[in-house]
Write an enzyme that holds these catalytic residues in place. Sequence first.
Site, mmCIF file in Angstrom:
data_model
loop_
_atom_site.group_PDB
_atom_site.id
_atom_site.type_symbol
_atom_site.label_atom_id
_atom_site.label_comp_id
_atom_site.label_asym_id
_atom_site.label_seq_id
_atom_site.Cartn_x
_atom_site.Cartn_y
_atom_site.Cartn_z
ATOM 1 C CD GLU A 117 16.436 -15.439 -5.584
ATOM 2 O OE1 GLU A 117 16.441 -15.483 -6.830
ATOM 3 O OE2 GLU A 117 16.755 -16.412 -4.862
ATOM 4 C CD GLU A 122 18.233 -20.489 -1.094
ATOM 5 O OE1 GLU A 122 17.884 -21.217 -2.046
ATOM 6 O OE2 GLU A 122 19.184 -19.685 -1.158
#
Length: 240
Positions: A117, A122
């Site tokens: 990932e 974020e």
Amino acid sequence: MAKFKLAFEENFDYTGKPNPDIWTYQVGPKWANNEKQCYVDFDDNCYVKDGALHIIATKTNDLGCPYYSSRLMTKDKKHFQYGRFVVRAKMPQGRGSWPAVWFLGTTKEHRWPAMGEIDLLEYAGNRPNQVTCAIHTETYNHKIDTHKGSTYPMTDLAGEFHDYILEWTPEHLSFQVDYHEILKVEKQPGDTFKEWPFDQPYYMIVNLAVGGWYAGDIQDADLPFHFEVAFIRHFELIEA
């Protein structure tokens, strides 16, 4: 120095639903990380207008799902391996918001986190003056508190658009905000797929979660949350 050439761009220069040749909605009521939203494909929660993708998280009267939001992916439509990615985005205001732009590996032989990932971006509305980036692999992941990541302090994330950048080569991953590098992960001698699963195609995900372990407590008075993406550009690697 690596060299790149523009290979793909999504400028959101149309009106309506996201381009179905590029994007697939992921829908459903149950998601990881203790998130509270249901992902839906409703027009009110995800649309393209005025030169941007808009993802809106809303409070609902649905007893089975207190919040609606949207999550898009390019899986089986547009995959990427190496290059420079530039995503211009504006963060939502609101405690409990959790927008993200990230990538998952396409390998069918491995599940998360072994598939790999890459978290380009974020943000948590409860921590409005910072953005983060990270990687997760079998060896390095948050489940065992070994993931590699970085935090970058900023003050106008919900008021202005900024460029969030990933430079991905066979030897490194460089994460940048407005072309300031905030994290560099380099492939080490002896790394295996467990440490470096980044030599395979990945697909992109763009979503807006509500609550969860990362976003923290939700303040319903702050909803709706509004995440905007002005463009996404991929420059292929032509010389490492």
